[in-house]
Design a protein around this motif. Structure first.
Motif, PDB file in Angstrom:
ATOM      1  N   UNK A  28       1.057  -1.173  -0.042  1.00 25.51           N
ATOM      2  CA  UNK A  28      -0.023   0.112  -0.012  1.00 25.51           C
ATOM      3  C   UNK A  28       1.121   1.256  -0.119  1.00 25.51           C
ATOM      4  N   UNK A  29       0.428   2.302   0.208  1.00 27.71           N
ATOM      5  CA  UNK A  29       1.170   3.670   0.309  1.00 27.71           C
ATOM      6  C   UNK A  29       2.417   3.524   1.345  1.00 27.71           C
ATOM      7  N   UNK A  30       1.998   3.157   2.486  1.00 28.32           N
ATOM      8  CA  UNK A  30       3.179   2.962   3.392  1.00 28.32           C
ATOM      9  C   UNK A  30       4.162   1.616   3.671  1.00 28.32           C
ATOM     10  N   UNK A  31       3.686   0.593   2.834  1.00 25.61           N
ATOM     11  CA  UNK A  31       4.081  -0.432   3.256  1.00 25.61           C
ATOM     12  C   UNK A  31       4.764  -1.255   1.911  1.00 25.61           C
ATOM     13  N   UNK A  32       6.179  -1.422   1.883  1.00 21.07           N
ATOM     14  CA  UNK A  32       6.948  -2.148   0.727  1.00 21.07           C
ATOM     15  C   UNK A  32       7.735  -3.144   1.268  1.00 21.07           C
TER      16      UNK A  32
ATOM     17  N   UNK B  91      14.316  -6.583   1.837  1.00 15.53           N
ATOM     18  CA  UNK B  91      14.379  -5.281   2.959  1.00 15.53           C
ATOM     19  C   UNK B  91      12.649  -4.905   2.998  1.00 15.53           C
ATOM     20  N   UNK B  92      12.225  -4.913   4.107  1.00 10.70           N
ATOM     21  CA  UNK B  92      10.577  -4.761   4.360  1.00 10.70           C
ATOM     22  C   UNK B  92      10.528  -3.244   5.269  1.00 10.70           C
ATOM     23  N   UNK B  93       9.560  -2.574   4.708  1.00  9.98           N
ATOM     24  CA  UNK B  93       9.328  -1.072   5.368  1.00  9.98           C
ATOM     25  C   UNK B  93       7.953  -1.078   5.738  1.00  9.98           C
ATOM     26  N   UNK B  94       7.468  -1.048   6.864  1.00 10.41           N
ATOM     27  CA  UNK B  94       6.161  -1.267   7.296  1.00 10.41           C
ATOM     28  C   UNK B  94       5.793  -0.047   8.246  1.00 10.41           C
ATOM     29  N   UNK B  95       4.631   0.391   8.006  1.00 14.98           N
ATOM     30  CA  UNK B  95       4.251   1.159   8.999  1.00 14.98           C
ATOM     31  C   UNK B  95       2.841   0.564   9.644  1.00 14.98           C
ATOM     32  N   UNK B  96       2.945  -0.389  10.705  1.00 18.63           N
ATOM     33  CA  UNK B  96       1.909  -1.142  11.243  1.00 18.63           C
ATOM     34  C   UNK B  96       0.875  -0.046  11.693  1.00 18.63           C
ATOM     35  N   UNK B  97       1.167   1.106  12.559  1.00 18.35           N
ATOM     36  CA  UNK B  97       0.099   2.189  12.696  1.00 18.35           C
ATOM     37  C   UNK B  97       1.064   3.515  12.780  1.00 18.35           C
ATOM     38  N   UNK B  98       0.074   4.398  12.584  1.00 19.06           N
ATOM     39  CA  UNK B  98       0.687   5.699  12.689  1.00 19.06           C
ATOM     40  C   UNK B  98       1.055   6.047  14.344  1.00 19.06           C
ATOM     41  N   UNK B  99       2.254   6.525  14.695  1.00 27.36           N
ATOM     42  CA  UNK B  99       3.332   7.070  14.172  1.00 27.36           C
ATOM     43  C   UNK B  99       4.537   6.099  14.022  1.00 27.36           C
TER      44      UNK B  99
END
Length: 166
Positions: free
Chosen positions: A24-28, A62-70
């Protein structure tokens, strides 16, 4: 006085192929592979032709996640396999895993705390070709490995930002 003409030549050929999957926009997730072939050669007017060569192939993710803001998380790993060829027919195959993890947490608007850890396999590096010697001894040669821990913060206010890490 004596004049010696000498020549040191270093060459590198490398390549990389990777893909970033956007969950999605925040998770790659980024995954791929890379390689390099490095050669270092020294020759002079004496009957000397000294060469070291290193070939490496690696795979990574490489995993970049934003499980919740912030909160933002990043973690990944890679595997490298290297063949090293030295002077006097010396050769060695080394391999190793590398890993990293980091987190960033915005505690207040514009103030983010950051922390990270990495343990990295570095393989066997080529020597500077002007230091080669035909009597070179590779006894005890080991692949390089590094470990790092970081911590810091970032401050943003409009177009101004300040960041520091230890």
């Amino acid at each position: 006085w004596r004049t010696i003409n000498s020549l040191g030549v270093s060459n590198t050929l490398n390549g990389k192929i990777a893909n970033t999957f956007h969950l999605d926009d925040e998770n790659t997730i980024t995954a791929g592979g890379d390689f390099y072939v490095k050669t270092s050669n020294y020759s002079d007017t004496e009957p000397t032709d000294l060469t070291e060569k290193s070939s490496n192939i690696g795979v990574f993710t490489q995993v970049r996640l934003q499980p919740f803001d912030p909160l933002k998380l990043s973690f990944g790993g890679r595997y490298d396999a290297q063949r090293f060829e030295g002077i006097s027919n010396y050769s060695d195959n080394v391999d190793g895993f590398s890993g990293n993890a980091s987190a960033a947490f915005e505690i207040f608007e514009g103030i983010t705390l950051k922390a990270g850890y990495a343990n990295v396999f570095g393989g066997i590096g080529l020597e500077d070709n002007y230091t080669f010697s035909s009597s070179w001894d590779y006894t005890g040669l080991k692949a390089a490995r590094s470990e790092s821990v970081t911590g810091g913060f970032e401050y943003k206010y409009g177009d101004f930002s300040f960041e520091t890490e230890i």
